[in-house]
Write a protein that holds these residues in place. Sequence first.
Motif, PDB file in Angstrom:
ATOM      1  N   LYS A  48      43.969 -42.323  38.181  1.00  0.00           N
ATOM      2  CA  LYS A  48      45.399 -42.361  37.885  1.00  0.00           C
ATOM      3  C   LYS A  48      46.143 -43.247  38.884  1.00  0.00           C
ATOM      4  O   LYS A  48      45.915 -43.168  40.086  1.00  0.00           O
ATOM      5  CB  LYS A  48      45.980 -40.946  37.911  1.00  0.00           C
ATOM      6  CG  LYS A  48      45.412 -40.037  36.833  1.00  0.00           C
ATOM      7  CD  LYS A  48      45.960 -38.625  36.931  1.00  0.00           C
ATOM      8  CE  LYS A  48      45.365 -37.729  35.842  1.00  0.00           C
ATOM      9  NZ  LYS A  48      45.875 -36.344  35.947  1.00  0.00           N
ATOM     10  N   GLY A  49      47.019 -44.067  38.366  1.00  0.00           N
ATOM     11  CA  GLY A  49      47.814 -44.939  39.224  1.00  0.00           C
ATOM     12  C   GLY A  49      47.221 -46.306  39.456  1.00  0.00           C
ATOM     13  O   GLY A  49      47.877 -47.172  40.050  1.00  0.00           O
ATOM     14  N   LEU A  50      45.976 -46.539  39.032  1.00  0.00           N
ATOM     15  CA  LEU A  50      45.399 -47.873  39.145  1.00  0.00           C
ATOM     16  C   LEU A  50      46.062 -48.804  38.131  1.00  0.00           C
ATOM     17  O   LEU A  50      46.503 -48.367  37.063  1.00  0.00           O
ATOM     18  CB  LEU A  50      43.879 -47.820  38.890  1.00  0.00           C
ATOM     19  CG  LEU A  50      43.029 -47.098  39.945  1.00  0.00           C
ATOM     20  CD1 LEU A  50      41.584 -46.988  39.471  1.00  0.00           C
ATOM     21  CD2 LEU A  50      43.087 -47.816  41.286  1.00  0.00           C
ATOM     22  N   ASP A  51      46.158 -50.089  38.478  1.00  0.00           N
ATOM     23  CA  ASP A  51      46.842 -51.029  37.587  1.00  0.00           C
ATOM     24  C   ASP A  51      45.879 -51.680  36.598  1.00  0.00           C
ATOM     25  O   ASP A  51      46.129 -52.756  36.073  1.00  0.00           O
ATOM     26  CB  ASP A  51      47.578 -52.103  38.399  1.00  0.00           C
ATOM     27  CG  ASP A  51      46.654 -52.810  39.385  1.00  0.00           C
ATOM     28  OD1 ASP A  51      45.421 -52.605  39.303  1.00  0.00           O
ATOM     29  OD2 ASP A  51      47.168 -53.564  40.236  1.00  0.00           O
ATOM     30  N   PHE A  52      44.750 -51.014  36.352  1.00  0.00           N
ATOM     31  CA  PHE A  52      43.808 -51.482  35.335  1.00  0.00           C
ATOM     32  C   PHE A  52      43.110 -50.252  34.756  1.00  0.00           C
ATOM     33  O   PHE A  52      43.110 -49.170  35.364  1.00  0.00           O
ATOM     34  CB  PHE A  52      42.775 -52.460  35.915  1.00  0.00           C
ATOM     35  CG  PHE A  52      41.955 -51.888  37.045  1.00  0.00           C
ATOM     36  CD1 PHE A  52      40.738 -51.263  36.806  1.00  0.00           C
ATOM     37  CD2 PHE A  52      42.419 -51.957  38.365  1.00  0.00           C
ATOM     38  CE1 PHE A  52      40.001 -50.731  37.840  1.00  0.00           C
ATOM     39  CE2 PHE A  52      41.676 -51.421  39.408  1.00  0.00           C
ATOM     40  CZ  PHE A  52      40.469 -50.806  39.148  1.00  0.00           C
TER      41      PHE A  52
END
Length: 732
Positions: A456-460
């Motif tokens: 969660k929160g990763l940009d991919f």
Amino acid sequence: MGSVQIVTTILAAAITAVAVWLAARAVLKMVAVIRLGQPAPERFTDKVSRTKTMLVETAGHTRMLKWGVVGAAHWLVMVGFIVLSLLVLEAYFEVVTPTGGLPIIGHWVVFGLATEIIGVLGLVGILVLMAIRLRNRPTRPGGRSRFTGSTMWQGYFVEWIVLLVLIFGFVIRGFKVATDHFEYPLWATPVSHAVGAVLPDWQDGASVAALIKIVISMTWLIVISLNVTMGVAWHRFLAFPNIFFKREPARPAGSGLGALRPMTSQGKPLDFEEADPEKDQFGVAQVEQFSWKGLLDFSTCTECGRCQSQCPAWNTGKPLSPKLLVLSLRDHAYAKAPYLLAGGGNDLTGEEKATAAQLAHLDVLALAEADRPLIGTAEEGGVIDPDVLWSCTTCGACVEQCPVDIEHVDHIVDMRRYQVLIESSFPSEAGVMLRNLENKGNPWGAPQNTREDWTKGLDFEVPRVGEVDDFEYLFWVGCAGAFEDRAKKTTRAVATLLNEAGVEFAILGEGETCSGDPARRIGNEFVFQMLAQQNVETLNEAFEGREKAKRKIVATCPHCFNTLGNEYGQLGGEFEVVHHTQLLAHLVSTGKLTPVQPVDGGVTYHDPCYLGRHNRVFAAPREVLGDAIEGEITEMPRNSERSFCCGAGGARMWMEEKIGKRINVDRVEEAMATGAKTVAVGCPFCSTMLSDGVNGKGAGEQVEVIDVASVLLRSVKPERSQGGKEAAPVAG
């Protein structure tokens, strides 16, 4: 033959006959004791590789030479012992006549030159070894000696015997020179001629000196024959078979590293679906339940203490010394042997196998030894104290350092297996971990549906197996990487770097469960196999239709890396497993990842035991750090194969450290002494232990413990840093 020669010949023959008889009796006893062990048919495979390894390790002294001067000195003494045995044989001709010598080769100048050189170098070697033993004697002021617990008189005795034999070899030659009966020229044997120059022209001198040399040699043989547990002497014979029969002769390091031996009964791997504790052996409860190779291990120990000097438990005041553990098992085995050889012993239900008549003639001491529990306190008369057994981190330093390839870790885990599976006797705090593994599939007891929260929160998007058509690597996240906050940062860093490099990867998500490492190392083979079989089935399904070379897994935890790569093959799981530092090093070297901003502040690297020592991955993490930092890595004194443990292995992560100094504190003090502001690691267990150690020293603001992947991420994508610290993962 003169009267002197008649006397010397008779005396030499008499003492030799006694010595040979006693030696033959001793060898037969040792063979009988070793044969009491359980079958180990796998030790007879690949004889070519075994022979090659044995010759390389013995003749080349590859393990001993790691110790520099002591290794070189020992090699000289070993060569001297082997080659100059011919001169002991020659002494039998010299007691008959002072001009005697070896047939055929005894008059060759090249033989005289070779033995002269070897004799001189042997003298140098033994004097160096004697000085080292004295310098490291247990009674010396300050420090703990690697010889603590060794039978010191035996070491001194053997060294003095070697010294005297070498000296009298030159004395014999000197008398031949003095009486003008020496066959070698001055240029080939200058020391012998120098000795001869100061000796009198005594015609019988060579015969008398030869008798003394034989008496010294046979006294040595008599003494060791009367002391079959005298490993400091017997290892020069037993080392050859012990190395030959090592578990994995092709391994570059100790054969007892990496994978553990599967549980066996009568030499066959145990099938838990059909196993019966009343018919099958579960671990080791009696010394005779070790394999015959285990009993050979115990007999071969030379009491050098190199295992002890490297052991993290011993170095932090714990009761465990790998050397003393092996010696205790050895002494117990030989003291119990008369009882066992008479037919005594308990079957798997605990019933005595021997009749009263079989045991009637036995010495009371042998019967008393038979009653001792293998694991028990001093009050219980135990051979191995429980605190000794549970102090082990299975770091493998003992196996790495042992010059004769004793497999300490396998023996410790075998004893743990019985204690856990049959006796249910283990540190209470570890019980929570085992219950969590059984019920939740992870040692922390976290809900399975939170295994993917780190994404969660990763940009991919992190792809899942089954959601993508193809992937190159299956990213094995591991329990720590999924649930432990500090390890999550590493997981996110690795995923980000793989995405940045364009690597096609996928995760199992909720389909992943614990690899089983902590269960297996604590001794619960049942839970390990339950977890491992589940994972093997899942992985085989994920890689269905692929050949082994394309069944690639990348893992951030060295314990998972070791288990998946080295142990799952025992259960039908054949995979190509790499550690994340290996993959990252490859991506940087091929230009798929480019560090743009060096990380400064000074970096030292801590080698995880299960990455470095157990699996020989030393270069990759250092290559990654070398590309990512400004300046050189500041190495700790104990690094690479001699790295000091963090204290978490062997399921110690889930056991309280109540005795002595905390291992992680000892390691942190060493790291802080380098002056580095960053301690880089490659293992989530190490990260937790060293971070706790740094915080315990009150240095949390000055020293940061961080994974190699996070260091690289800061260099590749500096915008992800916040004030020099990695951005924390978004809470789920």
